[in-house]
Enzyme design. Structure first.
Site, short mmCIF file in Angstrom:
data_model
loop_
_atom_site.label_atom_id
_atom_site.label_comp_id
_atom_site.label_asym_id
_atom_site.label_seq_id
_atom_site.Cartn_x
_atom_site.Cartn_y
_atom_site.Cartn_z
N THR A 11 43.23 47.13 35.77
CA THR A 11 42.30 46.55 34.77
C THR A 11 40.90 46.37 35.37
O THR A 11 39.91 46.84 34.79
CB THR A 11 42.84 45.18 34.29
OG1 THR A 11 44.18 45.36 33.85
CG2 THR A 11 42.01 44.62 33.17
N LYS A 100 41.64 37.00 44.92
CA LYS A 100 41.60 35.58 45.38
C LYS A 100 42.65 35.25 46.42
O LYS A 100 42.44 34.38 47.26
CB LYS A 100 41.68 34.60 44.22
CG LYS A 100 42.84 34.81 43.29
CD LYS A 100 42.34 35.17 41.94
CE LYS A 100 43.38 35.97 41.20
NZ LYS A 100 42.89 36.46 39.94
N GLU A 124 32.47 37.35 44.72
CA GLU A 124 32.10 36.58 43.52
C GLU A 124 33.18 36.62 42.44
O GLU A 124 33.44 35.63 41.75
CB GLU A 124 30.78 37.14 42.94
CG GLU A 124 30.23 36.43 41.74
CD GLU A 124 29.88 34.98 42.03
OE1 GLU A 124 28.95 34.73 42.79
OE2 GLU A 124 30.57 34.07 41.48
N ILE A 131 31.82 34.45 35.73
CA ILE A 131 30.87 33.33 35.92
C ILE A 131 30.30 33.37 37.34
O ILE A 131 31.05 33.42 38.30
CB ILE A 131 31.58 31.96 35.76
CG1 ILE A 131 32.28 31.86 34.43
CG2 ILE A 131 30.60 30.81 35.95
CD1 ILE A 131 33.14 30.61 34.28
N GLY A 182 45.12 41.44 29.15
CA GLY A 182 44.73 41.73 30.53
C GLY A 182 44.22 40.52 31.30
O GLY A 182 43.57 40.66 32.33
N GLU A 185 48.01 37.48 35.52
CA GLU A 185 48.35 38.15 36.77
C GLU A 185 49.59 39.01 36.54
O GLU A 185 50.35 38.79 35.59
CB GLU A 185 48.66 37.12 37.85
CG GLU A 185 47.49 36.24 38.22
CD GLU A 185 46.30 37.02 38.74
OE1 GLU A 185 46.44 37.75 39.72
OE2 GLU A 185 45.22 36.91 38.15
N LYS A 200 41.81 29.39 43.81
CA LYS A 200 40.38 29.36 43.44
C LYS A 200 39.72 28.05 43.87
O LYS A 200 38.60 28.07 44.40
CB LYS A 200 40.24 29.59 41.93
CG LYS A 200 40.60 31.03 41.53
CD LYS A 200 40.71 31.16 40.03
CE LYS A 200 40.95 32.60 39.61
NZ LYS A 200 41.35 32.70 38.19
N GLY A 297 39.56 38.88 32.46
CA GLY A 297 39.38 40.07 31.62
C GLY A 297 38.62 41.16 32.34
O GLY A 297 37.92 40.91 33.31
N1 HSE Z 1 44.89 35.63 35.88
C1 HSE Z 1 43.58 35.14 36.11
C2 HSE Z 1 43.21 34.19 35.01
C3 HSE Z 1 42.62 36.29 36.17
O1 HSE Z 1 43.93 34.15 33.99
O2 HSE Z 1 42.24 33.47 35.12
C4 HSE Z 1 41.26 35.91 36.66
O3 HSE Z 1 41.30 35.45 37.98
#
Ligand code: HSE
Length: 402
Positions: A11, A100, A124, A131, A182, A185, A200, A297
């Site tokens: 993706t 991440k 980033e 963002i 999409g 994970e 994160k 996304g």
């Molecule tokens: N699976 C993660 C989410 C994707 O839903 O935020 C973006 O890091």
């Protein structure tokens, strides 16, 4: 011309190629170079696509090609990404990633390796999708001591909670839709059990402090226990349920936690719905600054990846100096975290026993929920919450107030 290689054409990888193809003219203007995708590394073939003839299956081709200046990695997972990152950086190539897991586990080491090799490790897209949050922390909020970072850091769970709240969907229905879109994970447990936002907030806390915060040390709860009844109670309380990742520095002690919280409708975070993310950063001079946008996304995340590619090209042979030392930061126990808590018990519970354990509580009634005694406590420490809830076999669940 600058040649890039893309590792993983899923993706985000295919999104990164799409951004390069769609925005070629503006990328050329901003970097003073044409940006060319020379290789796509993947186990699969992609016949009939624009990358059909660029697909390779051996990373050594990229590692040994001196004409590849930037490697984009969107595969996710620790291996082989970690090995590829080390090899690319040692070969003097800039490494841009949305991964991440890799950043949370090996960020400090890869930043140091990039420095040794006079190149850059940029990430980033690893937090907050599209963002801008990593660069603002590293390059803009540098006059402040960061006191708190708190936010909605996972698009999938925010999408699920929003669909349950506004459209009455079931958890499973909303998760399936998030997967189709999409956002989720590969293993959605990483989203719904909170592992993704845990990594994160670990990354953001590490950057805020400039030291390694191990994600394994962060107390983490996901949203799998949230029910339709909880959503009704949240409404009765004038709140929305949000999965929040929080880092706080209080009197020199550092705390971090990921858990669903009841956020009052008066706070901006309560209005952040669908797959959007929002992050509040509090600095000792700044006060509060909020960041908001598409948190997951294909194209939003790819946009952050390509923003890093532009930075990598414009900082060629010049390390940008991100401060993230490998020395581990010891987090304080969450036992001393204190907040009000919303608790649900079976109606058969002895109310006098509740009062004895929790003191004055405020009863909450929700339309359509019967047979329960639900209440909000006064400010309660985590340690007390754990101990006191254990005393009641009538307990149905609890959610902390933000
Ligand atoms: N699976 C993660 C989410 C994707 O839903 O935020 C973006 O890091």
């Amino acid at each position: 011309m600058i040649n890039v290689a893309v590792l993983g054409y899923g993706t985000i990888g295919s999104g990164a190629v799409e951004v390069i193809e769609t925005n070629q003219a503006v990328l050329q203007k901003r970097t003073r170079h044409a940006v060319n995708v020379k290789y796509v590394l993947d186990l699969r073939e992609f016949p009939g696509t624009s990358v059909e003839k660029k697909v390779i299956h051996d990373f050594a081709i990229i590692e040994n090609d001196r004409d590849v200046q930037v490697v984009i990695e969107t595969m996710g997972g620790l291996e082989p990404a970690f090995t590829f990152a080390k090899k690319a950086l040692k070969a003097g190539k800039a490494y841009v990633t949305s991964n991440k897991e890799l950043v949370a586990k090996h960020g400090a080491e890869l930043i140091a390796l990039a420095k040794e090799n006079n190149t850059n490790f940029l990430f980033e897209a690893s937090v907050g999708g599209g963002i801008p949050i990593i660069r603002p922390i590293n390059e803009c909020l540098t006059g402040d001591i960061i006191l708190e970072i708190s936010g909605i850091l996972n698009g999938t769970t925010n999408y699920i909670l929003s669909k349950m709240t506004y459209d009455g969907w079931t958890f499973e229905q909303a998760l399936k839709d998030a997967q189709d879109k999409g956002y989720a994970e590969r293993n959605p447990e990483a989203d719904v059990e909170g592992h993704d936002p845990c990594r994160k907030i670990a990354i953001l806390a590490s950057l805020a402090v400039g030291q390694q915060v191990d994600f394994e040390d962060i107390y983490t709860e996901g949203i799998t226990k949230i029910t339709a009844e909880d959503i009704r109670y949240a409404d009765a309380l004038g709140c929305k349920i949000k999965l929040l990742g929080t880092y706080k520095m209080v009197d020199g002690e550092h705390f971090a936690m990921v858990a669903p919280k009841l956020v009052p409708n008066t706070r901006p975070l309560s209005g952040v719905s669908d797959a959007f993310n929002s992050i509040s950063v509090v600095g000792n001079m700044l006060g509060e600054s909020m960041f908001y946008g598409a948190g997951a996304g294909k194209l939003p995340t790819a946009s952050a990846v390509i923003g890093d590619v532009v930075q990598a090209i414009n900082s060629m042979n010049q390390n940008t100096g991100i401060i993230w030392n490998p020395e581990k930061l010891v987090l304080s126990s969450t036992d001393n975290f204190a907040q009000k808590v919303f608790i649900r018990m079976k109606d058969s519970v002895d109310k006098a026993k509740v009062a004895a354990a929790f003191g004055d509580v405020e009863e909450v009634k929700a339309s359509g929920v019967e047979g329960e005694y639900a209440f909000v406590t006064g400010i309660l420490k985590e340690k007390e919450l754990k101990e006191k809830t254990k005393e009641f076999e009538e307990i149905l669940g609890y959610i902390r107030l933000a």
